[in-house]
Design an enzyme around this catalytic site. Structure first.
Site, PDB file in Angstrom:
ATOM      1  N   LYS A  62      49.926   8.717  14.508  1.00  0.00           N
ATOM      2  CA  LYS A  62      49.813   9.642  15.636  1.00  0.00           C
ATOM      3  C   LYS A  62      48.666  10.653  15.552  1.00  0.00           C
ATOM      4  O   LYS A  62      48.689  11.693  16.203  1.00  0.00           O
ATOM      5  CB  LYS A  62      51.127  10.414  15.885  1.00  0.00           C
ATOM      6  CG  LYS A  62      52.356   9.562  15.959  1.00  0.00           C
ATOM      7  CD  LYS A  62      52.144   8.222  16.595  1.00  0.00           C
ATOM      8  CE  LYS A  62      51.878   8.240  18.075  1.00  0.00           C
ATOM      9  NZ  LYS A  62      51.508   6.856  18.542  1.00  0.00           N
ATOM     10  N   HIS A 126      48.221   2.800   7.088  1.00  0.00           N
ATOM     11  CA  HIS A 126      48.810   4.149   7.080  1.00  0.00           C
ATOM     12  C   HIS A 126      49.152   4.582   5.647  1.00  0.00           C
ATOM     13  O   HIS A 126      49.723   5.657   5.460  1.00  0.00           O
ATOM     14  CB  HIS A 126      50.110   4.172   7.889  1.00  0.00           C
ATOM     15  CG  HIS A 126      49.925   4.150   9.380  1.00  0.00           C
ATOM     16  ND1 HIS A 126      48.904   4.804  10.029  1.00  0.00           N
ATOM     17  CD2 HIS A 126      50.661   3.570  10.367  1.00  0.00           C
ATOM     18  CE1 HIS A 126      49.015   4.628  11.323  1.00  0.00           C
ATOM     19  NE2 HIS A 126      50.069   3.877  11.564  1.00  0.00           N
ATOM     20  N   SER A 156      53.258  14.371  19.176  1.00  0.00           N
ATOM     21  CA  SER A 156      52.885  12.992  19.502  1.00  0.00           C
ATOM     22  C   SER A 156      53.873  12.004  18.865  1.00  0.00           C
ATOM     23  O   SER A 156      54.312  11.045  19.504  1.00  0.00           O
ATOM     24  CB  SER A 156      51.461  12.736  19.000  1.00  0.00           C
ATOM     25  OG  SER A 156      51.027  11.476  19.417  1.00  0.00           O
ATOM     26  N   GLY A 278      46.375  12.676  24.918  1.00  0.00           N
ATOM     27  CA  GLY A 278      45.079  12.657  24.231  1.00  0.00           C
ATOM     28  C   GLY A 278      44.349  13.989  24.284  1.00  0.00           C
ATOM     29  O   GLY A 278      43.136  14.037  24.470  1.00  0.00           O
TER      30      GLY A 278
END
Ligand code: A3P
Length: 310
Positions: A62, A126, A156, A278
Site C-alpha cells: 500500500k 514485499h 490505504s 492516490g
C-alpha cells in the site's frame, strides 16, 4: 522444531501451521505475513537465484507498489516501446508486467522456471531486507525501495483489506494491530528500517524513495531512478520530453482510467482496489487526532536517530 531452510515443499504446510497466527497473519522471523502467501515466502527464500543484472523492487504493501511497477517497467523498457500509443501499460495491469516473487511466481507447488524472463529481469517483493534470499543479499543487483507516510499507508491498507474481504476486524481493531506491528509484512517501521539501513551502507545497491517525494517531483525522481539503474536518460530523450511522457503514462489519473485497470482481479486482489485516491494526506479524512498522535509518537520513537522523517 523444523528448520525452514532444510524444508522440502511437502513440509511447508506443517511448518506454516506451527507458526503463531493472528487473524489472517502468521508470524515468521519477526514479521507478520498473510498466511495465504507463507508458502510463497518460503519457496522464494529457498530457491530464488539472483542475477547481477536483476532489478528488484521492494515495497511494504500500500505504499504505491503498482505505481512503482509501472514506472520501473516504463523506464527500463523505454527503448522497446517508443510509441506510447502502443505501450504495454495501456493493455496490462502493472502487476502483470512486473510480477511479485513470493505472492505470485513462487506461491505454487512447483519451483517456477524463470528462464523466459529477459534480462534485465524486473521483479517485485514485499519481503523485508533481512528475509531476502541469500542470493539477493550476496548479489550486486539493484534494489529500489518505496515507502510512504504511515498514516496514508494505514488508511490505504484498511480500504484494501475491506474491499478484498481480507479482514473481519473493524477500522479501530485494524489500527490497533497496525500500531502493534501486526499488519501485512509488518511491523511497518521495521520493514522501512531494514531497507533504510541497507541504503545508507550500500547506496549504489539500494535506492530508497518516498511516495510523497515521487508525487511532488516525479520527473526529478524518474531521472534519479534511471541513473541509479545505470540507464540514465540521454540529453536527447530529455529534450524530447521522454521523462515527462513516462511520468504522465504512470500517473494515477492516467492509469486508473484505463479499461484494463477498472475491473477484474490479479493475485487475489480486485484490480480497482489498487487505485483508490492516490493522494498525499488523505488520512485526515479517516484518523482521529488521537490516532494521528499515536502514529506520530510510535514513528518518532522508532525512527529516532536514523535520519528518517515523515
Ligand atoms: P490510496 O489508497 O491512498 O489511494 P499499492 O500499489 O502498494 O497497493 O498501493 C496502493 C496505493 O497507491 C493506493 O493509495 C493507490 O491509490 C495508490 N496508487 C496507485 N497507483 C498510483 C499512481 N499511479 N500514482 C500514485 N498513487 C497511486
Amino acid at each position: 522444531h523444523l528448520q525452514e531452510d532444510q524444508l522440502i515443499p511437502e513440509q511447508y504446510v506443517d511448518f506454516i501451521s506451527s507458526l503463531p497466527t493472528i487473524g489472517f497473519y502468521s508470524q515468521y522471523r519477526g514479521f507478520w505475513f498473510p498466511t495465504l502467501f507463507m508458502q510463497g515466502v518460503l519457496s522464494f527464500q529457498k530457491h530464488f537465484q539472483a542475477h547481477e543484472t536483476d532489478i528488484l523492487m521492494m515495497t511494504p504493501p500500500k505504499v504505491g507498489t503498482t505505481w512503482l511497477k509501472a514506472i520501473l517497467f516504463a523506464i527500463v523498457n523505454r527503448k522497446n516501446h517508443l510509441d506510447l500509443q502502443k505501450h504495454p501499460l495501456l493493455t496490462n495491469n502493472p502487476h502483470i508486467l512486473v510480477p511479485y516473487l513470493e505472492l505470485h511466481l513462487y506461491n505454487k507447488k512447483e519451483v517456477p522456471d524463470l528462464t523466459p524472463f529477459p534480462s534485465p529481469r524486473l521483479f517485485s517483493t514485499h519481503l523485508p531486507y533481512a528475509l531476502l534470499p541469500t542470493s539477493v543479499k550476496n548479489s550486486t543487483c539493484k534494489i529500489v525501495y518505496l515507502y510512504r507516510n504511515p498514516k496514508d499507508t494505514f488508511v490505504s491498507l484498511w480500504h484494501f483489506l475491506e474491499k478484498n474481504g481480507m479482514t473481519t476486524d473493524s477500522f479501530e481493531e485494524t489500527f490497533d494491530k497496525f500500531c502493534q506491528g501486526v499488519s501485512s509484512f509488518g511491523p511497518y517501521w521495521d520493514h522501512i528500517l531494514s531497507y533504510w539501513k541497507e541504503s545508507l551502507e550500500n547506496p549504489q545497491r539500494v535506492l530508497c524513495l518516498r511516495y510523497e517525494e515521487l508525487k511532488e517531483q516525479p520527473t526529478i525522481h524518474l531521472k534519479r531512478i534511471a541513473e541509479f539503474l545505470g540507464c540514465s536518460f540521454s540529453l536527447e530523450e530529455e529534450t524530447n520530453g521522454m521523462i515527462n511522457d513516462i511520468s504522465k503514462l504512470c500517473s494515477f489519473d492516467y492509469l486508473s482510467k484505463l479499461e484494463v485497470n477498472k475491473s477484474g482481479t490479479t493475485h487475489n486482489m480486485k484490480i480497482e482496489s489498487l487505485f483508490r485516491r492516490g493522494e498525499v494526506g488523505d488520512w485526515v479524512n479517516y484518523l482521529t487526532p488521537q490516532m494521528s498522535k499515536k502514529l506520530d509518537d510510535i514513528f518518532k520513537e522508532k525512527f529516532h536517530g536514523t535520519g528518517l522523517t515523515f
